[in-house]
Design an enzyme around this catalytic site. Structure first.
Site, PDB file in Angstrom:
ATOM      1  N   LYS A   1      41.298  46.650  37.039  1.00 14.50           N
ATOM      2  CA  LYS A   1      42.403  47.191  37.836  1.00 14.50           C
ATOM      3  C   LYS A   1      42.387  48.712  37.789  1.00 14.50           C
ATOM      4  CE  LYS A   1      44.645  43.452  39.237  1.00 14.50           C
ATOM      5  NZ  LYS A   1      44.586  43.093  40.651  1.00 14.50           N
TER       6      LYS A   1
ATOM      7  N   TYR B   1      40.335  42.463  32.644  1.00 13.73           N
ATOM      8  CA  TYR B   1      41.209  42.464  33.831  1.00 13.73           C
ATOM      9  C   TYR B   1      41.846  43.843  34.035  1.00 13.73           C
ATOM     10  CZ  TYR B   1      45.388  41.003  36.526  1.00 13.73           C
ATOM     11  OH  TYR B   1      46.408  40.862  37.462  1.00 13.73           O
TER      12      TYR B   1
ATOM     13  N   SER C   1      48.273  46.187  37.737  1.00 10.39           N
ATOM     14  CA  SER C   1      48.988  45.411  36.720  1.00 10.39           C
ATOM     15  C   SER C   1      49.275  46.267  35.491  1.00 10.39           C
ATOM     16  CB  SER C   1      48.109  44.228  36.315  1.00 10.39           C
ATOM     17  OG  SER C   1      48.523  43.687  35.097  1.00 10.39           O
TER      18      SER C   1
END
Ligand SMILES: NC(=O)c1ccc[n+]([C@@H]2O[C@H](COP(=O)([O-])OP(=O)(O)OC[C@H]3O[C@@H](n4cnc5c(N)ncnc54)[C@H](O)[C@@H]3O)[C@@H](O)[C@H]2O)c1
Length: 350
Positions: A160, A156, A132
């Site tokens: 990733k 997050y 992402s």
């Protein structure tokens, strides 16, 4: 156990993108007679018009024994893994430990299994990972290029990035054949609102177009300067197409030092989204039969935490390396994306 070709495992297959990718792989002429293994903590649904066999598995990928099951089905060892399960951005920010477990530990577990079972296959397993733009944060150049260093500012994006490092290293060692797409924010996303900081980016189009109220966490009115917040977007259709293309990119097309590629997208703003919504939708009919301006269904309630997370993500990228690899971009800008969603809505597919 058989190591025949065109056995594709999709994790997160009950999710929004995972289910679309499963259908797209099923329909991909370059992957004929594909056998699908679909896994999720929620029972996945098989795609329509399946030509090969489909196995759906309800599994918790934080359990290594559940991961191993995906490589021991009667269909054989997958030659491609789409690793797409996860806890989304707001979810992993609010529940740090769950985020670590699902977004890092289970991906490591899946990589280890792909390494182990891939050793008995002809070639290492293709491991396609949905990263992402949330890997970026901090001071960034006006336009992000492949050499821009990723310094995430959220749990997050951090997770990733950790997975990217693992996949690159496993690829360098020949344990798997990694392909990592850093996806733009996907809009307009169908289904229910997700536990993602970016959820409103789809919500402010999706819900009003269905005649439903929604909250915009950016700005306090239509005149707020916060609405100029820039966003890096791709439509679901284009993201899914790029994930299918990623499977077919020849190894020698990638640069040698990384398998990371920023999937193409385009820049828009919250304000442009609202303008596109009004242009494409105009007035909408409520269940009560009353007709209202579509923008009246949006309540503005600024959420500084949400705004901070989204504002830390870059909104302009250089797409050239992605184009060199054969990936594609939406041609019609924000209006095109909203029109695409309207067509999906009219077909009852959202
Ligand atoms: N949607 C976007 O805008 C976007 C942008 C960039 C990257 N991504 C990435 O793409 C992938 C798919 O995103 P999505 O929008 O479809 O998300 P989603 O939330 O719809 O799907 C994720 C799926 O993972 C499953 N899952 C969660 N924990 C699990 C566990 N322990 N075991 C098994 N399954 C589990 C969930 O049940 C869910 O079905 C994710 O990796 C996400 O990080 C999405």
């Amino acid at each position: 156990m058989s190591t025949s070709k065109n056995i594709v495992l999709v994790t997160g297959a009950a999710g929004f993108l995972g289910s679309l990718v499963a259908q797209a792989i099923q329909d991909d002429p370059q992957t004929p007679n594909v056998h699908l293994i679909l896994a999720d903590i929620v029972e996945p649904t098989a795609p329509s018009n399946t030509s090969g066999n489909v196995i759906t598995l309800k599994v918790d990928l934080t359990e290594q024994s559940d991961i191993e099951k995906l490589f021991e089905t009667k269909l054989g060892i997958p030659d491609t893994v789409y690793c797409m399960h996860g806890i989304m951005s707001r979810g992993s920010e609010d529940n740090f430990d769950l985020g670590l477990k699902v977004n890092i530990d289970s991906v490591r577990g899946l990589l280890q299994a792909a390494r182990k079972y891939g050793q008995s296959a002809e070639n290492s397993i293709k491991f396609i990972f949905t990263s992402s733009l949330a890997v970026y944060g901090g001071p960034l150049p006006d336009v992000v290029v492949p050499s821009t260093i990723a310094t995430p500012e959220g749990a997050y994006g951090m997770a990733k990035l950790c997975c990217e490092f693992f996949i690159n290293e496993y690829t360098r060692r020949g344990f798997v054949n990694g392909r990592i797409l850093r996806l733009p924010t996907i809009a307009v996303r169908g289904g229910a609102p997700a536990a993602a900081s970016s959820s409103f980016i789809s919500g402010i189009i999706r819900e009003p177009m269905k005649g439903l109220p929604t909250v915009c966490p950016i700005g306090n009115s239509l005149d707020s300067p916060e609405l100029d917040l820039a966003l890096w977007i791709s439509s679901p259709r284009t993201v899914v197409r790029n994930l299918v293309i990623a499977k077919h990119i020849p190894d020698n097309k990638f640069v040698t030092h990384t398998r990371v590629v920023c999937a193409p997208g385009f820049t828009t703003t919250v304000r442009e989204e609202l303008e596109a919504l009004r242009a494409v939708s105009g007035n909408v009919m409520l269940q009560s039969g009353k007709e209202v301006d579509v923008l009246e269904l949006i309540e503005f309630k600024d959420d500084p935490t949400n705004r901070r997370i989204v504002a830390s993500w870059p909104a302009r990228f250089d797409n050239s390396y992605a184009f060199d690899l054969g990936l594609v971009v939406d041609e019609g800008g924000m209006i095109g994306v909203v029109e695409e969603f309207k067509r999906e809505l009219e077909r009852g597919r959202t």
